[in-house]
Design a protein around this motif. Structure first.
Motif, PDB file in Angstrom:
ATOM      1  N   PHE A 185     -11.557 -10.492  26.089  1.00 18.01           N
ATOM      2  CA  PHE A 185     -10.671 -11.634  26.059  1.00 18.01           C
ATOM      3  C   PHE A 185     -10.533 -12.950  25.539  1.00 18.01           C
ATOM      4  N   GLN A 186      -9.387 -13.184  25.599  1.00 19.23           N
ATOM      5  CA  GLN A 186      -9.685 -14.758  24.554  1.00 19.23           C
ATOM      6  C   GLN A 186     -10.108 -15.908  25.289  1.00 19.23           C
ATOM      7  N   ARG A 187      -9.857 -16.235  26.740  1.00 24.08           N
ATOM      8  CA  ARG A 187     -10.780 -16.848  27.250  1.00 24.08           C
ATOM      9  C   ARG A 187     -12.676 -17.234  27.113  1.00 24.08           C
ATOM     10  N   ASP A 188     -13.130 -15.750  27.159  1.00 23.43           N
ATOM     11  CA  ASP A 188     -14.638 -15.463  26.218  1.00 23.43           C
ATOM     12  C   ASP A 188     -14.541 -15.701  24.398  1.00 23.43           C
ATOM     13  N   ILE A 189     -13.802 -15.459  23.976  1.00 25.01           N
ATOM     14  CA  ILE A 189     -14.485 -16.098  22.651  1.00 25.01           C
ATOM     15  C   ILE A 189     -13.767 -17.590  22.546  1.00 25.01           C
ATOM     16  N   ILE A 190     -13.046 -18.066  23.507  1.00 24.52           N
ATOM     17  CA  ILE A 190     -12.737 -19.725  22.823  1.00 24.52           C
ATOM     18  C   ILE A 190     -14.527 -20.192  23.299  1.00 24.52           C
ATOM     19  N   ARG A 191     -14.729 -19.369  24.871  1.00 30.03           N
ATOM     20  CA  ARG A 191     -15.720 -20.110  24.748  1.00 30.03           C
ATOM     21  C   ARG A 191     -17.238 -20.244  23.953  1.00 30.03           C
ATOM     22  N   ILE A 192     -16.803 -18.266  23.744  1.00 34.48           N
ATOM     23  CA  ILE A 192     -18.196 -17.887  22.818  1.00 34.48           C
ATOM     24  C   ILE A 192     -17.723 -19.503  21.579  1.00 34.48           C
ATOM     25  N   ALA A 193     -16.909 -20.142  20.548  1.00 37.12           N
ATOM     26  CA  ALA A 193     -16.282 -20.877  19.694  1.00 37.12           C
ATOM     27  C   ALA A 193     -16.490 -22.122  19.776  1.00 37.12           C
ATOM     28  N   MET A 194     -16.701 -22.531  21.164  1.00 37.20           N
ATOM     29  CA  MET A 194     -17.332 -24.112  21.905  1.00 37.20           C
ATOM     30  C   MET A 194     -18.741 -23.907  22.086  1.00 37.20           C
ATOM     31  N   SER A 195     -19.271 -22.779  22.434  1.00 36.47           N
ATOM     32  CA  SER A 195     -21.108 -22.971  22.210  1.00 36.47           C
ATOM     33  C   SER A 195     -21.418 -22.863  20.806  1.00 36.47           C
ATOM     34  N   MET A 196     -20.322 -22.709  19.514  1.00 34.31           N
ATOM     35  CA  MET A 196     -20.532 -23.347  18.243  1.00 34.31           C
ATOM     36  C   MET A 196     -20.546 -24.363  17.506  1.00 34.31           C
ATOM     37  N   ILE A 205     -25.648 -24.074  10.078  1.00 39.34           N
ATOM     38  CA  ILE A 205     -25.747 -22.582  10.349  1.00 39.34           C
ATOM     39  C   ILE A 205     -24.971 -22.401  11.738  1.00 39.34           C
ATOM     40  N   TYR A 206     -23.714 -22.105  11.936  1.00 36.54           N
ATOM     41  CA  TYR A 206     -23.643 -22.060  13.387  1.00 36.54           C
ATOM     42  C   TYR A 206     -24.140 -20.301  14.408  1.00 36.54           C
ATOM     43  N   MET A 207     -24.384 -20.878  15.217  1.00 35.27           N
ATOM     44  CA  MET A 207     -24.263 -19.899  16.108  1.00 35.27           C
ATOM     45  C   MET A 207     -24.331 -19.834  17.288  1.00 35.27           C
ATOM     46  N   PRO A 208     -23.609 -19.107  18.138  1.00 35.02           N
ATOM     47  CA  PRO A 208     -23.177 -19.433  19.531  1.00 35.02           C
ATOM     48  C   PRO A 208     -24.545 -19.913  20.288  1.00 35.02           C
ATOM     49  N   VAL A 209     -24.320 -20.422  21.394  1.00 36.96           N
ATOM     50  CA  VAL A 209     -25.107 -20.885  22.544  1.00 36.96           C
ATOM     51  C   VAL A 209     -24.918 -20.008  23.356  1.00 36.96           C
ATOM     52  N   TYR A 210     -23.524 -19.953  23.613  1.00 30.47           N
ATOM     53  CA  TYR A 210     -23.496 -18.834  25.340  1.00 30.47           C
ATOM     54  C   TYR A 210     -23.398 -17.928  24.552  1.00 30.47           C
ATOM     55  N   LEU A 211     -23.002 -16.965  25.417  1.00 27.59           N
ATOM     56  CA  LEU A 211     -22.971 -15.314  24.902  1.00 27.59           C
ATOM     57  C   LEU A 211     -22.678 -14.440  26.258  1.00 27.59           C
ATOM     58  N   PRO A 212     -20.797 -14.421  25.952  1.00 28.13           N
ATOM     59  CA  PRO A 212     -21.241 -14.018  28.196  1.00 28.13           C
ATOM     60  C   PRO A 212     -21.711 -12.267  27.925  1.00 28.13           C
ATOM     61  N   GLU A 213     -22.566 -12.407  29.298  1.00 34.75           N
ATOM     62  CA  GLU A 213     -23.706 -11.061  30.113  1.00 34.75           C
ATOM     63  C   GLU A 213     -22.881  -9.436  29.784  1.00 34.75           C
ATOM     64  N   ASP A 214     -21.794  -9.680  30.045  1.00 34.14           N
ATOM     65  CA  ASP A 214     -20.668  -8.676  29.893  1.00 34.14           C
ATOM     66  C   ASP A 214     -20.311  -8.147  28.922  1.00 34.14           C
ATOM     67  N   LEU A 215     -20.173  -8.930  27.819  1.00 39.53           N
ATOM     68  CA  LEU A 215     -19.917  -8.216  26.698  1.00 39.53           C
ATOM     69  C   LEU A 215     -20.866  -7.192  26.218  1.00 39.53           C
ATOM     70  N   ASN A 216     -22.551  -7.849  26.758  1.00 38.21           N
ATOM     71  CA  ASN A 216     -23.127  -6.555  26.840  1.00 38.21           C
ATOM     72  C   ASN A 216     -23.725  -6.686  25.003  1.00 38.21           C
ATOM     73  N   LEU A 217     -23.864  -7.903  24.271  1.00 40.12           N
ATOM     74  CA  LEU A 217     -24.536  -7.923  23.231  1.00 40.12           C
ATOM     75  C   LEU A 217     -26.147  -7.880  22.820  1.00 40.12           C
ATOM     76  N   GLU A 218     -26.462  -7.249  21.664  1.00 41.60           N
ATOM     77  CA  GLU A 218     -27.656  -7.225  21.797  1.00 41.60           C
ATOM     78  C   GLU A 218     -28.136  -8.538  20.776  1.00 41.60           C
ATOM     79  N   TRP A 219     -29.786  -9.207  21.801  1.00 45.08           N
ATOM     80  CA  TRP A 219     -28.959 -10.645  20.982  1.00 45.08           C
ATOM     81  C   TRP A 219     -31.847 -10.599  20.568  1.00 45.08           C
ATOM     82  N   PRO A 220     -31.908 -11.063  19.367  1.00 39.95           N
ATOM     83  CA  PRO A 220     -30.951 -11.596  18.578  1.00 39.95           C
ATOM     84  C   PRO A 220     -30.750  -9.893  17.984  1.00 39.95           C
ATOM     85  N   HIS A 221     -28.884 -10.680  16.944  1.00 41.69           N
ATOM     86  CA  HIS A 221     -28.085  -9.935  16.079  1.00 41.69           C
ATOM     87  C   HIS A 221     -29.271  -9.260  15.934  1.00 41.69           C
ATOM     88  N   GLN A 222     -28.146  -7.869  15.077  1.00 41.04           N
ATOM     89  CA  GLN A 222     -28.760  -7.236  14.283  1.00 41.04           C
ATOM     90  C   GLN A 222     -28.872  -6.756  13.104  1.00 41.04           C
TER      91      GLN A 222
END
Length: 184
Positions: A169-180, A59-76
């Motif tokens: 932004f695309q740079r953030d989604i690329i970084r998230i994908a790379m961390s997976m 099960i692939y989950m990101p290790v990196y989530l940009p702080e400015d995305l302000n996402l809840e962790w763990p996922h809901q």
């Protein structure tokens, strides 16, 4: 007069009991398929419960989530199935508005199925091929229905197709994908 009122009370009570019994039977009938078919699409409480109950090892989950995305962790929200094919959908909500800020779809690569994301593109501005840690992927950028920035990245990882969609932004989604992607 008393027997008449007593009879009406008994009729009303009988009617209430009948309706309550009917509701109980319908709930039971609705619950039985989930006991019989534990591998069909349903909501889970955690990634660990998906691994344990559906016996899905990767099960692939990101290790990196940009702080400015302000996402809840763990996922809901996490939904998964093993039949008719393996699929896991994870929604990450934003801390402030509780809107879905990012989704991850992990779908069996042997099926030709593209799940619909809860993050909808209003307008696609650019679609390009990119390399993500030596894996070929597709990067889509554009705007969501409310004109905010949206990005999506799709690539094959092992036996799965991974689709990450976010209001970012695309740079953030690329970084998230790379961390997976697991390290060799």
């Amino acid at each position: 007069m008393n027997s008449r009122i007593l009879r009406q009370v008994k009729m009303i009570l009988s009617f209430v009991i009948l309706i309550a019994s009917l509701v109980l039977v319908l709930k039971l009938v609705n619950w039985i398929p989930s006991l019989i078919d534990r591998e069909s699409f349903r909501k889970f409480n955690s990634i660990e419960s998906v691994r344990k109950e559906l016996h899905i090892e990767k099960i692939y989950m990101p290790v990196y989530l940009p702080e400015d995305l302000n996402l809840e962790w763990p996922h809901q929200e996490i939904y998964a199935q093993k039949k008719p094919f393996t699929m896991i959908i994870t929604h990450f909500r934003t801390r402030d508005s509780k809107d879905i800020g990012m989704t991850i779809h992990q779908v069996d690569a042997s099926v030709n199925y593209m799940p619909e994301s809860k993050i909808k593109f209003g307008k696609v501005k650019k679609e390009s091929r990119i390399l993500i840690k030596e894996r070929e992927g597709i990067l889509i950028t554009g705007s969501c229905g409310n004109e905010s920035i949206c990005s999506q990245i799709i690539w094959k990882e092992g036996d799965f197709v991974l689709i990450v969609t976010g209001k970012t932004f695309q740079r953030d989604i690329i970084r998230i994908a790379m961390s997976m992607i697991p390290e060799p």
